[in-house]
Design a protein around this motif. Structure first.
Motif, mmCIF file in Angstrom:
data_model
loop_
_atom_site.group_PDB
_atom_site.id
_atom_site.type_symbol
_atom_site.label_atom_id
_atom_site.label_comp_id
_atom_site.label_asym_id
_atom_site.label_seq_id
_atom_site.Cartn_x
_atom_site.Cartn_y
_atom_site.Cartn_z
ATOM 1 N N GLU A 198 -20.920 -23.211 -41.297
ATOM 2 C CA GLU A 198 -21.874 -23.385 -42.401
ATOM 3 C C GLU A 198 -23.307 -23.336 -41.883
ATOM 4 O O GLU A 198 -24.181 -22.643 -42.458
ATOM 5 N N THR A 199 -23.552 -24.045 -40.820
ATOM 6 C CA THR A 199 -24.899 -24.028 -40.230
ATOM 7 C C THR A 199 -25.228 -22.638 -39.722
ATOM 8 O O THR A 199 -26.363 -22.154 -39.863
ATOM 9 N N THR A 210 -24.042 -19.796 -40.794
ATOM 10 C CA THR A 210 -24.287 -18.890 -41.954
ATOM 11 C C THR A 210 -25.692 -19.090 -42.503
ATOM 12 O O THR A 210 -26.401 -18.112 -42.799
ATOM 13 N N THR A 211 -26.101 -20.328 -42.619
ATOM 14 C CA THR A 211 -27.452 -20.618 -43.126
ATOM 15 C C THR A 211 -28.508 -20.038 -42.208
ATOM 16 O O THR A 211 -29.514 -19.450 -42.660
ATOM 17 N N ALA A 212 -28.290 -20.165 -40.896
ATOM 18 C CA ALA A 212 -29.269 -19.631 -39.946
ATOM 19 C C ALA A 212 -29.352 -18.112 -40.029
ATOM 20 O O ALA A 212 -30.437 -17.520 -39.961
ATOM 21 N N LYS A 225 -28.596 -16.280 -42.641
ATOM 22 C CA LYS A 225 -29.269 -15.941 -43.914
ATOM 23 C C LYS A 225 -30.779 -16.061 -43.767
ATOM 24 O O LYS A 225 -31.543 -15.240 -44.285
ATOM 25 N N GLY A 226 -31.219 -17.103 -43.089
ATOM 26 C CA GLY A 226 -32.639 -17.259 -42.886
ATOM 27 C C GLY A 226 -33.236 -16.121 -42.089
ATOM 28 O O GLY A 226 -34.404 -15.746 -42.266
ATOM 29 N N VAL A 259 -34.763 -18.025 -47.647
ATOM 30 C CA VAL A 259 -33.636 -18.938 -47.410
ATOM 31 C C VAL A 259 -33.891 -19.742 -46.138
ATOM 32 O O VAL A 259 -34.376 -19.228 -45.134
ATOM 33 N N GLY A 260 -33.563 -21.042 -46.205
ATOM 34 C CA GLY A 260 -33.603 -21.898 -45.026
ATOM 35 C C GLY A 260 -34.988 -22.406 -44.712
ATOM 36 O O GLY A 260 -35.974 -22.098 -45.389
ATOM 37 N N SER A 261 -35.030 -23.224 -43.639
ATOM 38 C CA SER A 261 -36.300 -23.831 -43.242
ATOM 39 C C SER A 261 -37.133 -22.899 -42.363
ATOM 40 O O SER A 261 -38.312 -23.184 -42.090
#
Length: 438
Positions: A182-183, A185-187, A189-190, A196-198
């Motif tokens: 999950e982490t 995938t988020t990275a 996407k960013g 997306v993301g920080s």
């Protein structure tokens, strides 16, 4: 030969018990006591043999007195049976005792055979001669069999296989690790989206395709690199200690090599010994006197050759070694022209000669001072003045008439046998003493 010497003396009529078995049993009991005394002090073997061989031995000889005391203990009325000390009976018992002990103790066997070989040719044994010949032959076969094992060189050398037990299997394990998808995938996407993301990719792919691609590649490389490094770190295998199994293996190999070398050395000892003896025979150099035998008087050289030879051979050596010594002495210059010399002159020379000091020292260490019948070495090693030695004393102490003559080879062989006998029983005495102290 028959197992019991006493019965053979009875058969030829030298001993007469009048058909009384109880008297025979008393003699047997005395032989058993004499065996016990001989086992306790193996150095008596030469004296027992020399006294047993001499029909003219004096009744006052200490060995005769010892045997007579043992006989009186078992046969209290012996004085009523014999008008004088029964020398012949005692000699038969002494021979029986020394032969029985020789069958059990190799060191006593060496002393018996060598003493008998020296003494018998110079004494009149009469109808006892077949008994002596059979006894000496039997024990000499035993000694030679022991010697063969120490002199033999086998055709093949067998080495036992390496003795090593491998250690149990070493278990190698790694920690289980799984990525946080999950982490991750988020990275990712960013890295692809500017929203997306920080830490989004600030570029839009349709507006700035080249900048976006570069930024995406850079960020994806970082994400994948961090993930792989984390996986490797978590799954890393700790250090494995191979010190103990390798040390055990090294010790096993070292022991195996040592055993192999020891086996090779032992197997080739006989060959090395023969090689050394051939070198000595050709060099004709005395390690005791540090001089060539050629530079010494013939009889002195023969005596030193006997001493030097005994230092090179083991206690259990075949009878042929004495013959080897005789052949070596025959290589001395002009030996064939030397006339035989009387034993009295030869013993006096052994007491006076500066060159024979090593022989006197060895004799003093190997045999005690003469009190009764014993080897010539007991006189050579402990007599201070040659002038005090006369024919009667020599005959009483050593059983050899002063008129007996020796050639150089015979003189060397005589001394060699005495040295061999004294060393064998001396070593046995030392072992016996150590066992008693233990």
């Amino acid at each position: 030969m028959d197992d019991e010497i006493l019965l053979r003396f009875l058969a030829i009529g030298v001993i007469d018990v009048g058909g009384d078995d109880t008297k025979l049993e008393k003699l047997r009991a005395t032989v058993a006591d004499l065996c016990g005394a001989l086992k306790a002090a193996p150095s008596k073997a030469s004296s027992f043999t020399m006294v047993a061989a001499d029909p003219a031995v004096d009744a006052t000889d200490p060995t005769i007195q010892e045997a007579m005391s043992a006989l009186k203990k078992n046969w209290t009325t012996v004085a009523n049976t014999f008008s004088a000390t029964p020398i012949t009976v005692i000699r038969a018992m002494l021979l029986d005792a020394v032969v029985q002990c020789s069958r059990q103790d190799d060191s006593i066997a060496v002393a018996f055979v060598n003493s008998a070989r020296n003494t018998l040719p110079h004494l009149e044994s009469g109808n006892e001669q077949p008994i002596w010949e059979d006894a000496v032959a039997e024990i000499e076969v035993k000694v030679d069999a022991r010697a063969e094992s120490e002199w033999a060189t086998p055709e093949m050398i067998s080495i036992n296989p390496l003795s090593y037990k491998s250690p149990s299997e070493i278990a190698v394990t790694a920690k289980k690790w799984s990525a946080d998808r999950e982490t991750l995938t988020t990275a990712i996407k960013g890295a692809t989206s500017p929203t997306v993301g920080s830490w989004p990719n600030q570029y839009f792919p349709h507006n700035y395709p080249e900048q976006w691609a570069a930024e995406f590649a850079s960020r994806l490389s970082t994400i994948l690199g961090d993930t792989i490094e984390e996986a490797v770190t978590e799954a890393r295998i700790g250090p494995i200690d191979l010190g103990t199994p390798l040390t055990t293996l090294a010790k096993a190999v070292s022991t195996h090599v040592e055993n192999a070398l020891a086996g090779f050395s032992g197997a080739t000892a006989g060959l090395q010994r023969r090689t050394n003896l051939l070198w000595w025979k050709e060099a004709l150099y005395s390690t005791s006197a540090r001089v060539s035998y050629r530079d010494l008087p013939i009889f002195s050289a023969a005596a030193l050759m006997a001493l030097d030879l005994i230092k090179q051979v083991p206690t259990y050596s075949p009878a042929s070694v004495a013959a080897f010594l005789s052949e070596a002495i025959l290589q001395l210059p002009a030996v064939a022209k030397i006339e035989n010399e009387t034993v009295l002159v030869l013993v006096a020379d052994a007491l006076n000669s500066t060159a024979l000091a090593p022989l006197r020292d060895a004799a003093a260490q190997l045999v005690p001072a003469a009190e009764g019948r014993g080897p010539l070495l007991s006189v050579i090693g402990h007599t201070n003045e040659a002038a005090s030695l006369d024919a009667a004393t020599l005959r009483r102490l050593c059983g050899v008439g002063a008129e007996v003559v020796f050639s150089p080879p015979a003189w060397g062989a005589w001394l060699y046998r005495e040295l061999q006998a004294a060393r064998a029983t001396g070593e046995s005495n030392t072992k016996h003493s150590r066992r008693n102290k233990g």
